[in-house]
Each structure stands twice: as structure tokens, then as C-alpha cells.
Design a protein around this motif. Structure first.
Motif, PDB file in Angstrom:
ATOM      1  N   ARG A   1      -2.698  -0.014 -12.363  1.00 21.40           N
ATOM      2  CA  ARG A   1      -3.992  -0.451 -12.894  1.00 21.40           C
ATOM      3  C   ARG A   1      -4.227  -1.909 -12.521  1.00 21.40           C
ATOM      4  O   ARG A   1      -3.321  -2.741 -12.553  1.00 21.40           O
ATOM      5  CB  ARG A   1      -4.026  -0.313 -14.431  1.00 21.40           C
TER       6      ARG A   1
ATOM      7  N   ALA B   1      -2.536  10.125  -8.223  1.00 20.53           N
ATOM      8  CA  ALA B   1      -1.312   9.602  -8.833  1.00 20.53           C
ATOM      9  C   ALA B   1      -0.684  10.601  -9.802  1.00 20.53           C
ATOM     10  O   ALA B   1      -1.376  11.320 -10.524  1.00 20.53           O
ATOM     11  CB  ALA B   1      -1.618   8.293  -9.562  1.00 20.53           C
TER      12      ALA B   1
ATOM     13  N   VAL C   1       0.553   6.359 -13.879  1.00 18.66           N
ATOM     14  CA  VAL C   1      -0.231   5.134 -13.771  1.00 18.66           C
ATOM     15  C   VAL C   1       0.518   4.015 -14.490  1.00 18.66           C
ATOM     16  O   VAL C   1       0.821   4.129 -15.689  1.00 18.66           O
ATOM     17  CB  VAL C   1      -1.634   5.313 -14.394  1.00 18.66           C
TER      18      VAL C   1
ATOM     19  N   SER D   1       0.841  -1.188   0.000  1.00 22.40           N
ATOM     20  CA  SER D   1       0.000   0.000   0.000  1.00 22.40           C
ATOM     21  C   SER D   1       0.873   1.233   0.000  1.00 22.40           C
ATOM     22  O   SER D   1       2.083   1.156   0.097  1.00 22.40           O
ATOM     23  CB  SER D   1      -0.931   0.010   1.217  1.00 22.40           C
ATOM     24  N   GLU D   2       0.225   2.402  -0.087  1.00 23.56           N
ATOM     25  CA  GLU D   2       0.996   3.630  -0.178  1.00 23.56           C
ATOM     26  C   GLU D   2       1.729   3.981   1.105  1.00 23.56           C
ATOM     27  O   GLU D   2       2.581   4.860   1.107  1.00 23.56           O
ATOM     28  CB  GLU D   2       0.103   4.816  -0.590  1.00 23.56           C
TER      29      GLU D   2
ATOM     30  N   TRP E   1       3.860   9.828  -6.748  1.00 25.73           N
ATOM     31  CA  TRP E   1       2.819   8.819  -6.522  1.00 25.73           C
ATOM     32  C   TRP E   1       2.498   8.067  -7.817  1.00 25.73           C
ATOM     33  O   TRP E   1       2.354   8.665  -8.877  1.00 25.73           O
ATOM     34  CB  TRP E   1       1.552   9.480  -5.997  1.00 25.73           C
TER      35      TRP E   1
ATOM     36  N   HIS F   1      -0.046   4.919  -9.378  1.00 28.77           N
ATOM     37  CA  HIS F   1      -1.186   4.001  -9.238  1.00 28.77           C
ATOM     38  C   HIS F   1      -0.987   2.840 -10.203  1.00 28.77           C
ATOM     39  O   HIS F   1      -0.609   3.041 -11.369  1.00 28.77           O
ATOM     40  CB  HIS F   1      -2.500   4.727  -9.567  1.00 28.77           C
TER      41      HIS F   1
ATOM     42  N   LEU G   1       3.239   4.118  -3.758  1.00 33.89           N
ATOM     43  CA  LEU G   1       2.048   3.625  -4.447  1.00 33.89           C
ATOM     44  C   LEU G   1       0.799   4.238  -3.827  1.00 33.89           C
ATOM     45  O   LEU G   1       0.738   4.442  -2.608  1.00 33.89           O
ATOM     46  CB  LEU G   1       1.955   2.107  -4.354  1.00 33.89           C
ATOM     47  N   THR G   2      -0.191   4.493  -4.648  1.00 32.18           N
ATOM     48  CA  THR G   2      -1.475   4.972  -4.151  1.00 32.18           C
ATOM     49  C   THR G   2      -2.600   4.188  -4.800  1.00 32.18           C
ATOM     50  O   THR G   2      -2.548   3.876  -5.996  1.00 32.18           O
ATOM     51  CB  THR G   2      -1.669   6.478  -4.420  1.00 32.18           C
ATOM     52  N   SER G   3      -3.604   3.871  -3.998  1.00 32.66           N
ATOM     53  CA  SER G   3      -4.775   3.167  -4.530  1.00 32.66           C
ATOM     54  C   SER G   3      -5.767   4.127  -5.179  1.00 32.66           C
ATOM     55  O   SER G   3      -6.714   3.691  -5.820  1.00 32.66           O
ATOM     56  CB  SER G   3      -5.468   2.391  -3.400  1.00 32.66           C
ATOM     57  N   ASP G   4      -5.527   5.428  -5.011  1.00 36.68           N
ATOM     58  CA  ASP G   4      -6.419   6.437  -5.585  1.00 36.68           C
ATOM     59  C   ASP G   4      -5.794   7.005  -6.854  1.00 36.68           C
ATOM     60  O   ASP G   4      -4.823   7.770  -6.787  1.00 36.68           O
ATOM     61  CB  ASP G   4      -6.657   7.555  -4.580  1.00 36.68           C
ATOM     62  N   PRO G   5      -6.309   6.664  -8.039  1.00 32.15           N
ATOM     63  CA  PRO G   5      -5.711   7.162  -9.292  1.00 32.15           C
ATOM     64  C   PRO G   5      -5.755   8.676  -9.415  1.00 32.15           C
ATOM     65  O   PRO G   5      -4.949   9.265 -10.131  1.00 32.15           O
ATOM     66  CB  PRO G   5      -6.551   6.483 -10.373  1.00 32.15           C
TER      67      PRO G   5
END
Length: 449
Positions: free
Chosen positions: A48, A120, A123, A31-32, A44, A46, A113-117
Motif C-alpha cells: 500500500r 496480489a 497486501v 518492481s515485480e 504476489w 502489493h 511484488l506487484t503494483s496491481d492489487p
């Protein structure tokens, strides 16, 4: 240092299942906040979320392309391949076409890393483009190579959160393609298709940054990054131990040529090198301090590809490593040579100078390499030995010191490596940093369109 192969290989199915299961487990836990002390401003990324048909499931076909190779043995250790011997900590039988796996595994431990695009700066598309291309290059879909990538595009744009693509029309996306860009550059107008797919010719992907092991001279969307070598140290101590070995190595050979080819009757640079190397045995090398002027290591039919001892030992004993173009301008051997402290000798700019600008800055080439125009050797009779012997020994030592300074930037360290080694940027780090800068520039241009 690598040693001859030890025990029998593990069954291919084990490699595939181990790789698939472990990647899934890592993907589920990263995770981020994996490195809370990292400064992630403008860094950051993301990832896919692709269905496994675009990456992991492709590995189950590893033995189905006999015209290419059975690449099942090279899947182990997340693309690094089998260890060269049981007690090895840094040396693996790495296949350069497994770069997509290596890069994916390293991306999963990237600290920003970020789970929120929407947060970011870039990508990443974890698509194994080179492996998927095999069905078009050597498999049943050879006559449909213009379709390569269309399923991926449909998924990215119409199935999985279309807004992620729509934000910047793909300008913020990047992927790794572990083959020369020429293999993905067949014109869509070719009918019937010839060798290659048309992935990079599809307008749908013109905005995406493609990291390839060799780029073409003109399109902006691709950028060359180093071929993986067989050296993947897990900590700083193993890297420093190898560097110390290079420093102590006695260079008893002036120049080394490790390759295949050069047997054609037609004039070409490899043929000229082979002839000069053969004739150099008649020259008196004793007075120069070298035991011999030239050594040739025959790597025909890929015999050196997964056995690093065949090239690393002679490279450690040579001052200069000749890196002529072959079927394409670039060679993995360039990075093997740098790893051995063997000064590269290039014969055309497309072999490296116009390729790896992030990792080997163009303005520094004279500090670590030698350039000899291939036309002067092939058609004007220039002797490579004469050029290299004219370089003062003090200059040779300075160039080797520069290679040692640059070495971490062209190797891919082992995933999960120690904090000390992570303080030195490796080929992955430099590639990600360059990609982020390029995407930032592209997004700024896109905003003003």
C-alpha cells in the motif's frame, strides 16, 4: 564477533535523512520483475502506498521521547543500527523495536511484488505502528491512546483506492508491529486510559494480520515473529564462519542467566535463578567438566541491549541459556542464545512454544530446548542445575546441532545480501511465507461467509 564501540556516533539527523532518502529511492525502483526467475504463484504481494506521515516522517521524532529512549542512533542501516565496529560485516547495534524499518526495507526487495492489487495474494501496510505508538505511550497524546490507528484506517478505506480494502474487508492485509501485542491491547472501555494503545482492540482492524514480537494467547489476528538480534550477515560465507565458530567454542559454563531483575523479595522465577546462581559458586564443578555451574550477566537498565559482546561472548561459553519470563513472557535473549548455540531453557510455554510456531515449530521444542516448570523451581525447590546435569552430553550435542540447523530461520539477514545466502530462508522469509498461508486461509473463509 562484535567488539567494543569505536568512533563517536553520527548525528541523528544524518541517520533520519539517509533512511528516508534511500527508502524512497528503493521504493521507486523495485518492481515485480526484480527477480524474473522466481516462482511467484500464490506469492504476489502489493505494498500500500502510504503518505510519509505513517512511516518515514515518524523517524524525524526519534529524540522526542526521553521516557522511552533516543532511538536516532538505531535508525542507521535501515533499522539495523550502527556497526559494532568499523570493520564489522555482520554485527550491528540493533534495537528490536526497529523491526518495522528492517521488515519494510526487506519487503522492498521481495521478489514477488506487484503494483496491481488485484493480482496480489496479500497486501502489506508499511506502517511503523510501534514507532507511531510512542506518542501515545510516552508522548503528548497519552490520554488519547484509543485513537491509535484510526487515521490509518480512514486513509486505507476512504482515501487511497478504497476498493483495495473493500475486496476482502482487510482480510488480505498485514502489517508489522515491533512491540509486544499487549502494548496495543488496551480495552476501549478504559477511562482514563492506562499504559498501551487500543490498536488491536479496534474492530476496524480485526481482519488484519499483525506480526508482533510477542502475541497474546487468544486473538487470531496477531502472530509472533522473532525479535531481531545483532547478527545480520550479508553473505553465506559470514554465516558459515559464525557457525564454525560456534562449533569450535568450548562450553566451560553449564548455564548462563543474562538479564536484569531477580532482586525482589517476593517469590518469582528470576529471584530463584539469581539465588541458585549465587549459591552454585559453592559447588564443585571440576568433576563435571565445567569450570563453573552458573554465570550471571547483569543486563539491568538495558545495558546489554545495544552491545552484543556483553552477551554473545558468555553465551558462546555456556551450554544452556536460561530464558525466564520478565515483564512479558518473551525475551530477545532467546534468539541471542540460539544464535550462540546456547540451548534455551524455558520456564513457561508462552515464552516461545506458544509464540513462534512458524519459526520454531511446536512439535520440535524437545529437540532444541529444555522445559522446567517455574512453579517447580519457585515453590517446590527443584534445582535447575540438577535437571541440566542429568542431560547426557550426547543429547546436549544433538540439541546444539539442531540449533545450528534452525539458526538461519531466526535471524534477519542484511538487506541486499548475496544470492547464496538468499537460498536459506531467514526470519523475514519464514514470516512472509506464514503470512501468505494464513491470508489464503482467511480469504477462503471470507468467500464462504
Amino acid at each position: 564477533m562484535p567488539r567494543p564501540p569505536p568512533s563517536p556516533p553520527t548525528p541523528p539527523l544524518f541517520f533520519v535523512l539517509t533512511t528516508v532518502v534511500f527508502l524512497i529511492l528503493v521504493a521507486a525502483t523495485v518492481s515485480e520483475d526484480s527477480d524474473p526467475e522466481s516462482d511467484c504463484t500464490n506469492k504476489w504481494i502489493h505494498i500500500r502506498h502510504l503518505p510519509p506521515q505513517f512511516n518515514l516522517h515518524l523517524l524525524t521524532n526519534c529524540s522526542q521521547y526521553p521516557l522511552f529512549d533516543d532511538f536516532c542512533p538505531y535508525l542507521s542501516n535501515h533499522g539495523l543500527g550502527q556497526k559494532t565496529h568499523n570493520n564489522s560485516h555482520s554485527w550491528y547495534r540493533t534495537d528490536p523495536f526497529m523491526l518495522e524499518l528492517i521488515f519494510h526495507r526487506r519487503m522492498l526487495e521481495y521478489p514477488c511484488l506487484t503494483s496491481d492489487p488485484n493480482l496480489a495474494d496479500a497486501v502489506y501496510i508499511p506502517y511503523y505502528a510501534g514507532i507511531d505508538s510512542l506518542k501515545y505511550l510516552f508522548g503528548p497524546e497519552i490520554n488519547s491512546s484509543f485513537n491509535h490507528g484510526l487515521d490509518l484506517f480512514h486513509y486505507l478505506v476512504h482515501v487511497d483506492s478504497p476498493s483495495i480494502w473493500r475486496n476482502y474487508q482487510g482480510h488480505d492485509h498485514f502489517l508489522v508491529m515491533a512491540r509486544p501485542a499487549w502494548d496495543f491491547s488496551q480495552p476501549l472501555s478504559n477511562d482514563p486510559p492506562i499504559f498501551g494503545t487500543s490498536f488491536l482492540e479496534l474492530p476496524e482492524f480485526f481482519n488484519v494480520t499483525a506480526l508482533t514480537v510477542e502475541s497474546r494467547a487468544y486473538p487470531w489476528q496477531e502472530k509472533a515473529i522473532p525479535y531481531p538480534t545483532s547478527f545480520h550477515p550479508p553473505n553465506l560465507a559470514y554465516l558459515e564462519s559464525w557457525i564454525n565458530r560456534i562449533r569450535k567454542s568450548r562450553r566451560s559454563t553449564l548455564m548462563l542467566f543474562a538479564a536484569g531483575g531477580g532482586i525482589s523479595a517476593n517469590p518469582n522465577i528470576r529471584r530463584s535463578i539469581r539465588l541458585e546462581c549465587d549459591n552454585s559458586t559453592n559447588l564443585n564443578a571440576d568433576a563435571t567438566g565445567y569450570a563453573k555451574f552458573c554465570e550471571f550477566v547483569d543486563c539491568s537498565n538495558g545495558v546489554c541491549e545495544h552491545d552484543p559482546i556483553m552477551v554473545m561472548k558468555p553465551m558462546l561459553q555456556a551450554s544452556f541459556c536460561l530464558q525466564p519470563p520478565g515483564d512479558t513472557p518473551t525475551r530477545r535473549s532467546t534468539f541471542d542464545g540460539i544464535l550462540a548455540g546456547c540451548i534455551p531453557v524455558f520456564f513457561e510455554d508462552l515464552s516461545a512454544k506458544k509464540q513462534y510456531g512458524w519459526h520454531l515449530p511446536e512439535e520440535e521444542y524437545s529437540e532444541f530446548s529444555v522445559f522446567i516448570a517455574k512453579e517447580d523451581v519457585v515453590f517446590k525447590g527443584l534445582k535447575i542445575v540438577d535437571v541440566l546435569m542429568s542431560i547426557p552430553r550426547t543429547e546436549v550435542r544433538r540439541m546444539r546441532d539442531k540449533l545450528l540447523e534452525m539458526m538461519p530461520r531466526i535471524m534477519y539477514r542484511k538487506h541486499g545480501s548475496s544470492l547464496g545466502l538468499r537460498s536459506k530462508k531467514d526470519a523475514f522469509d519464514v514470516a512472509v511465507e506464514g503470512t501468505l498461508q494464513r491470508i489464503k486461509s482467511r480469504i477462503q473463509e471470507f468467500a464462504y461467509q
